[in-house]
Design a protein around this motif. Structure first.
Motif, PDB file in Angstrom:
ATOM      1  N   GLU A   1       0.840  -1.197   0.000  1.00 13.86           N
ATOM      2  CA  GLU A   1       0.000   0.000   0.000  1.00 13.86           C
ATOM      3  C   GLU A   1       0.878   1.251   0.000  1.00 13.86           C
TER       4      GLU A   1
ATOM      5  N   ARG B   1       0.157   4.410  -0.082  1.00 10.39           N
ATOM      6  CA  ARG B   1      -0.243   5.548   0.744  1.00 10.39           C
ATOM      7  C   ARG B   1       0.236   5.428   2.182  1.00 10.39           C
TER       8      ARG B   1
ATOM      9  N   THR C   1      -3.635  13.111   2.442  1.00  8.67           N
ATOM     10  CA  THR C   1      -4.321  12.408   3.520  1.00  8.67           C
ATOM     11  C   THR C   1      -5.171  13.409   4.291  1.00  8.67           C
TER      12      THR C   1
ATOM     13  N   VAL D   1      -5.573  -4.702  -4.324  1.00  6.73           N
ATOM     14  CA  VAL D   1      -6.133  -3.365  -4.139  1.00  6.73           C
ATOM     15  C   VAL D   1      -7.626  -3.460  -4.434  1.00  6.73           C
TER      16      VAL D   1
ATOM     17  N   GLN E   1     -11.784   1.221  -5.299  1.00  2.00           N
ATOM     18  CA  GLN E   1     -10.942   2.311  -4.818  1.00  2.00           C
ATOM     19  C   GLN E   1      -9.975   2.695  -5.944  1.00  2.00           C
TER      20      GLN E   1
ATOM     21  N   GLU F   1      -8.597   5.472  -6.986  1.00  2.00           N
ATOM     22  CA  GLU F   1      -7.399   6.275  -6.724  1.00  2.00           C
ATOM     23  C   GLU F   1      -6.247   5.410  -6.223  1.00  2.00           C
ATOM     24  N   ARG F   2      -6.557   4.408  -5.406  1.00  2.00           N
ATOM     25  CA  ARG F   2      -5.507   3.502  -4.921  1.00  2.00           C
ATOM     26  C   ARG F   2      -4.880   2.742  -6.085  1.00  2.00           C
TER      27      ARG F   2
ATOM     28  N   ARG G   1      -2.650   5.081  -8.006  1.00  2.00           N
ATOM     29  CA  ARG G   1      -1.458   5.395  -7.221  1.00  2.00           C
ATOM     30  C   ARG G   1      -0.442   4.253  -7.279  1.00  2.00           C
ATOM     31  N   ILE G   2      -0.918   3.029  -7.132  1.00  2.00           N
ATOM     32  CA  ILE G   2       0.018   1.909  -7.120  1.00  2.00           C
ATOM     33  C   ILE G   2       0.597   1.671  -8.511  1.00  2.00           C
TER      34      ILE G   2
ATOM     35  N   HIS H   1      -4.797   2.314   5.587  1.00  2.00           N
ATOM     36  CA  HIS H   1      -4.365   2.541   4.210  1.00  2.00           C
ATOM     37  C   HIS H   1      -3.788   3.951   4.011  1.00  2.00           C
TER      38      HIS H   1
END
Length: 353
Positions: free
Chosen positions: A126, A128, A186, A227, A231, A233-234, A237-238, A345
Motif C-alpha cells: 500500500e 499511501r 491524507t 487493491v 478504490q 485512486e488507490r 497510485r500503485i 491505508h
C-alpha cells in the motif's frame, strides 16, 4: 457437510471491515460469499483448505482477502469477461449483484486457477502508507542531523523504498519532489511534521520472505489484485509507484527479516540507520516477534550519537489492535514515542508530535 461457522463468520467480519474502510463492492461480494459457503456452493470448494480453521487461523491467513483478490485477478487479466463487465472502473460504478452471479460461474470455470491464487499468501504494498512513515523519517532527520540509511523489511515489491521520491501533502504543509509521479495526500490533523528537515538517503535496501518481482506481469497483477477494485485512486497510485520502481530498478532481497536485519542494518558512523516496516508485525509468529525485538535492541545498544539507530514502524497498537499507530524508537537512549494514529491505508493521519 455443514459449513465451518468460523469461516462463515470470517467472511462476514471482513465484509464489515471492507465497508468501514471504503469498499462497499468487496463488502457485498464477501457477504454473498458467506451465504454461498453456508449453502455449500462453489465457495465451499475453493475454501476447503480452511474447512476446519478457527476464526484466528482464518484471519491470520486472510482467507476472505485471498478470495476477493483471486476474483479481481481474473478481472485484471481479462480471463472472465462477464465478471469484468460488472466490476467498477474509472468509467463506471460496479454492480455487485451481477458481479456475484458472474463470480459463482467463474469459480467453477476457473476453479484450479483460483485455487492456485488462494494458495499463495496475500502480499500488499500500500503506497499511501508512505504518508504515515515519511513524517517519521523527517523527524529522524531533524533530530539526528544526519543522512539516512533506509532498510525496509517485509517490503513486498519495494514500492515504499522510494518514499523520499514521492510528493506529500500533510494538510497545509507539503514536502517532496514537486514533479513526482507519485503524489500522496491524507486527512491530516495535528501540527505539521518537520518539513524543513534536511533529508538525504545515502543507502536503501529491502527484504521480504517472498518478494514480488515487478518484472513479472503475473506478479505485478497479483499486487494490483489485492487493491480493492472500487478504490480507483488507490489503483492509479500503485500503478504510478510500480512504474517508478521499474524505472529505478528497485530490488527486494529474498530473506528472513530477523537474519537480514542482523546482517544488514548495523549502525554506521556518519549516518542514521533506520529499520522500518508497515502492517507486518501481526503476521509474524510470536517467536519471530521476540527474535526481531532482541535483534533491534542489540543493534540499538551499538548506537552512538555519531551512529544512531532508528526503528520506525506503522503497526496496530499493542494495547488495542483496532488502532493503527506510527511508533519511533531512537538509539542511543532507546526511547519509544507514538508519533501518530493513522488509517490502515494512509487515508488519515493524526500527528501527535
Amino acid at each position: 457437510m455443514t459449513a465451518n461457522p468460523d469461516l462463515v463468520r470470517n467472511l462476514h467480519l471482513q465484509a464489515k471491515a471492507c465497508e468501514k474502510l471504503g469498499s462497499p463492492f468487496n463488502s457485498a461480494l464477501l457477504t454473498a460469499a458467506a451465504h454461498d459457503l453456508e449453502a455449500g456452493g462453489p465457495v465451499a470448494d475453493l475454501l476447503a483448505p480452511w474447512s476446519t480453521a478457527d476464526l484466528k487461523k482464518a484471519f491470520d491467513d486472510a482467507v476472505a482477502l485471498r478470495l476477493v483478490g483471486g476474483l479481481h485477478d481474473l478481472v485484471l487479466e481479462g480471463a472472465a469477461p462477464a465478471l469484468a463487465a460488472a466490476y467498477p472502473s474509472a468509467e463506471r460504478a460496479g454492480d455487485p449483484v451481477a458481479a456475484w452471479t458472474a463470480a459463482r460461474a467463474a469459480m467453477v470455470e476457473h476453479r484450479d486457477r483460483l485455487a492456485h491464487f488462494l494458495g499463495h499468501e496475500p502480499q500488499t504494498n500500500e503506497v499511501r502508507r508512505a504518508i504515515c512513515l515519511a513524517p517519521g523519517f523527517l523527524t529522524i532527520a531533524r533530530e539526528t542531523g544526519l543522512p539516512i540509511r533506509a532498510f525496509e523489511i517485509a517490503a513486498s515489491a519495494g514500492l515504499n523504498l522510494n518514499w523520499d521520491r514521492f510528493h506529500y501533502d500533510f494538510g497545509e504543509a507539503h514536502w517532496g519532489d514537486a514533479a513526482a509521479s507519485v503524489r500522496l495526500d491524507t486527512d491530516w490533523t495535528g501540527p505539521a511534521p518537520p518539513v524543513d528537515a534536511q533529508v538525504q538517503v545515502i543507502e536503501r535496501a529491502a527484504c521480504d520472505r517472498r518478494p514480488i518481482a515487478l518484472s513479472d506481469p503475473a506478479e505485478r497483477r497479483r499486487l494490483l489484485a489485492y487493491v480493492w477494485p472500487d478504490q480507483i485512486e488507490r489503483l492509479e497510485r500503485i500503478r504510478a509507484a510500480i512504474a517508478l520502481a521499474l524505472e529505478l530498478k528497485v530490488e527486494v532481497e529474498t530473506a528472513d527479516a530477523v537474519a537480514w536485519t542482523s546482517a544488514r542494518a548495523a549502525p554506521r558512523v556518519g549516518a542514521v540507520t533506520c529499520l522500518y516496516h508497515s502492517v507486518f508485525w501481526q503476521y509474524m509468529p510470536p517467536e519471530s516477534q521476540a527474535a526481531l525485538t532482541r535483534t533491534l535492541q542489540a543493534l540499538g545498544a551499538r548506537a552512538t550519537a555519531q551512529a544512531p539507530f532508528a526503528w520506525l514502524r506503522m503497526e496496530p497498537s499493542p494495547e488495542n489492535l483496532t488502532i493503527m499507530e506510527v511508533r519511533l524508537t531512537l538509539w542511543p537512549g532507546g526511547e519509544t514515542r507514538i508519533l501518530a494514529e493513522v488509517h490502515p491505508h494512509g487515508a488519515s493521519v493524526a500527528w501527535k508530535e
